[in-house]
Design a protein around this motif. Structure first.
Motif, short mmCIF file in Angstrom:
data_model
loop_
_atom_site.label_atom_id
_atom_site.label_comp_id
_atom_site.label_asym_id
_atom_site.label_seq_id
_atom_site.Cartn_x
_atom_site.Cartn_y
_atom_site.Cartn_z
N ALA A 331 44.74 28.82 -30.45
CA ALA A 331 43.82 27.98 -31.23
C ALA A 331 43.48 26.69 -30.47
N GLN A 332 44.48 26.11 -29.81
CA GLN A 332 44.23 24.92 -28.99
C GLN A 332 43.24 25.25 -27.88
N LEU A 333 43.45 26.41 -27.25
CA LEU A 333 42.59 26.80 -26.13
C LEU A 333 41.17 27.16 -26.61
N LEU A 334 41.07 27.79 -27.76
CA LEU A 334 39.73 28.09 -28.30
C LEU A 334 38.96 26.79 -28.57
N ALA A 335 39.65 25.80 -29.12
CA ALA A 335 39.00 24.51 -29.36
C ALA A 335 38.58 23.87 -28.04
N TYR A 336 39.49 23.92 -27.08
CA TYR A 336 39.21 23.32 -25.77
C TYR A 336 37.96 23.94 -25.13
N TYR A 337 37.95 25.28 -25.09
CA TYR A 337 36.83 25.94 -24.38
C TYR A 337 35.52 25.84 -25.16
N THR A 338 35.60 25.76 -26.48
CA THR A 338 34.36 25.56 -27.25
C THR A 338 33.77 24.20 -26.93
N SER A 339 34.63 23.19 -26.88
CA SER A 339 34.18 21.84 -26.55
C SER A 339 33.64 21.78 -25.12
N LEU A 340 34.39 22.37 -24.20
CA LEU A 340 33.98 22.38 -22.79
C LEU A 340 32.63 23.07 -22.62
N GLY A 341 32.49 24.23 -23.28
CA GLY A 341 31.24 25.00 -23.17
C GLY A 341 30.03 24.24 -23.69
N LYS A 342 30.27 23.33 -24.63
CA LYS A 342 29.17 22.53 -25.17
C LYS A 342 28.92 21.29 -24.34
N GLY A 343 29.71 21.14 -23.29
CA GLY A 343 29.53 19.98 -22.42
C GLY A 343 29.99 18.66 -23.06
N LEU A 344 30.91 18.75 -24.00
CA LEU A 344 31.37 17.52 -24.69
C LEU A 344 32.51 16.86 -23.90
N ASP A 345 32.78 15.62 -24.25
CA ASP A 345 33.92 14.93 -23.63
C ASP A 345 35.18 15.37 -24.39
N VAL A 346 35.86 16.38 -23.86
CA VAL A 346 36.98 16.99 -24.57
C VAL A 346 38.05 15.95 -24.94
N ASP A 347 38.36 15.08 -24.00
CA ASP A 347 39.48 14.14 -24.22
C ASP A 347 39.12 12.99 -25.15
N LYS A 348 37.83 12.68 -25.24
CA LYS A 348 37.43 11.53 -26.06
C LYS A 348 36.32 11.90 -27.02
N PRO A 349 36.66 12.67 -28.07
CA PRO A 349 35.64 13.05 -29.03
C PRO A 349 35.06 11.81 -29.73
N ARG A 350 33.82 11.98 -30.19
CA ARG A 350 33.12 10.83 -30.80
C ARG A 350 33.87 10.31 -32.03
N ASN A 351 33.75 9.03 -32.25
CA ASN A 351 34.26 8.36 -33.46
C ASN A 351 35.79 8.32 -33.60
N LEU A 352 36.52 8.78 -32.60
CA LEU A 352 37.98 8.87 -32.74
C LEU A 352 38.72 8.00 -31.72
N ALA A 353 39.92 7.57 -32.12
CA ALA A 353 40.79 6.83 -31.19
C ALA A 353 42.12 7.57 -31.12
N LYS A 354 42.84 7.39 -30.04
CA LYS A 354 44.13 8.09 -29.88
C LYS A 354 45.13 7.63 -30.92
N SER A 355 45.24 6.32 -31.11
CA SER A 355 46.11 5.95 -32.23
C SER A 355 45.32 5.11 -33.22
N VAL A 356 45.53 5.44 -34.48
CA VAL A 356 44.70 4.87 -35.54
C VAL A 356 45.49 3.74 -36.20
N THR A 357 45.18 2.51 -35.78
CA THR A 357 46.00 1.37 -36.19
C THR A 357 45.37 0.58 -37.33
N VAL A 358 44.37 1.18 -37.98
CA VAL A 358 43.84 0.58 -39.22
C VAL A 358 43.98 1.61 -40.35
N GLN A 359 44.07 1.10 -41.58
CA GLN A 359 44.22 2.03 -42.72
C GLN A 359 42.88 2.51 -43.22
#
Ligand code: M6R
Length: 359
Positions: A331-359
């Motif tokens: 499932a991790q790999l399917l997500a990875y390759y779907t993102s890659l195939g769409k040419g997206l920034d796999v490591d930095k998806p839009r609107n998200l941060a690695k750690s969410v330090t606000v509630q």
């Protein structure tokens, strides 16, 4: 440093077999006995209920962990989304013990719960990847995931480390509580099987790349389904897919599909069934039949001993409590390759941060 990898996420997926071996080395001795500190186990043994708290992927790891704690320790265990528990504390048991799952150790929603429960005088453990992180410092005890830095926003190796470490802790606590199931659980051997199985899955990643491009590149929505522990993995699998490939994905308890959601199934809607448990395999297969007859494109991730000739991905057999460590990898790999195939920034998806330090 991501070396020759195009994205950190793929590197981190690939590191999972090594993380399993590292956890065995850190937390099990030569004879497979857990080496977790007695102080923590004795404190947990006093509890009449365990409360697991987490957000996102860590919450999903908790859903798996709760099944392990109940099976191996016989202590009732409940899992909560941090941001929900924080503002709507349920009626509590007499002697609660809290387990915080947090890769970063900095998630504001989880910290809010920790601050509240400390005020009420209750003991806690933080399971985290980051030594000296806020939730580690503020909890009564800490266990480290030893997964190495996780850079990609999508959590992968931290999830499998959380699942494996909860299994070790559940075995240790179960042994402290004289539970035969815990004593007899040969986790050292099983985690060895997991590491080898994960390696085979990551080595076969090309197959997942072609499946992703064939089935997931066009549709706007997709479903993962399963029952019991497979449902917990379905939730995590769907989160991975939506987070990095922007396919609107839902994880469903297989039996719930026919109570409403099946109305969304159209020609070529991808439905991915996770089938690892003896008791429910046949039921999930018949739920898949129901969606096939409505035109869905069905993919299956099945344990070897339950596999049928046209299953998409076959997982090596492992103890039924540990199947999430294997079923999540495709499932991790399917997500990875779907993102890659769409040419997206796999490591930095839009609107998200690695750690969410606000509630
Ligand atoms: O650092 P934490 O484990 O507390 O983070 C919790 C979530 O923010 C995190 O798991 C998030 O859901 C991931 N991006 C999922 O891949």
């Amino acid at each position: 440093d991501k070396g020759t990898y195009p994205f950190y996420m793929l590197k981190e997926v690939d590191e999972q077999p090594a993380v399993m071996r590292k956890l065995v080395q850190e937390y099990l001795d030569e004879d497979g006995r857990p080496t977790i500190e007695a102080g923590l186990l004795n404190e947990m043994k006093k509890a009449d209920r365990l409360y697991i708290i987490g957000a996102g992927t860590s919450y999903h790891a908790g859903l798996v962990g709760a099944r392990m704690f109940e099976r191996l320790t016989k202590i009732p265990t409940q899992v909560f989304i941090s941001s929900e528990f924080a503002y709507e504390q349920p009626i509590m048991s007499e002697k609660p013990f809290f387990i915080f799952l947090t890769q970063s150790g900095e998630t504001a929603d989880s910290r809010e719960v920790l601050v509240n429960i400390k005020k009420q005088g209750w003991p806690s453990l933080t399971i985290t990847n980051v030594p000296k992180s806020t939730l580690s410092r503020e909890a009564s005890y800490t266990l480290l995931l030893h997964a190495g830095p996780e850079i990609a926003v999508a959590s992968t190796k931290a999830y499998t480390a959380q699942v494996a470490l909860q299994a070790i802790l559940a075995k240790a606590l179960g042994m402290t509580c004289d539970q035969q199931a815990a004593t007899e659980f040969d986790l050292k051997q099983q985690l060895g099987i997991v590491a080898v199985g994960m390696q085979a899955l990551v080595d076969g990643k090309e197959k997942l790349e072609s499946i992703a491009s064939r089935y997931l590149s066009e549709p706007r929505n997709a479903f993962y389904i399963g029952r019991g522990i497979d449902w917990s993995v379905a939730l995590e699998s769907a989160l991975k897919l939506k987070e990095i490939s922007y396919v609107q994905a839902e994880g469903f308890a297989s039996g719930e599909l026919k109570h409403g959601t099946i109305a969304l199934i159209e020609e070529h809607t991808p439905v991915i069934g996770i089938i690892t448990q003896d008791r429910t395999a046949g039921l999930t297969r018949s739920n898949l039949q129901e969606v096939v007859s409505r035109g869905a494109s069905v993919l299956t991730i099945a344990a070897k001993h339950l596999a049928q000739p046209d299953d998409t991905i076959v997982l090596p057999d492992v103890d039924p409590l540990l199947t999430p460590l294997l079923s999540v990898v495709p499932a991790q790999l399917l997500a990875y390759y779907t993102s890659l195939g769409k040419g997206l920034d796999v490591d930095k998806p839009r609107n998200l941060a690695k750690s969410v330090t606000v509630q």
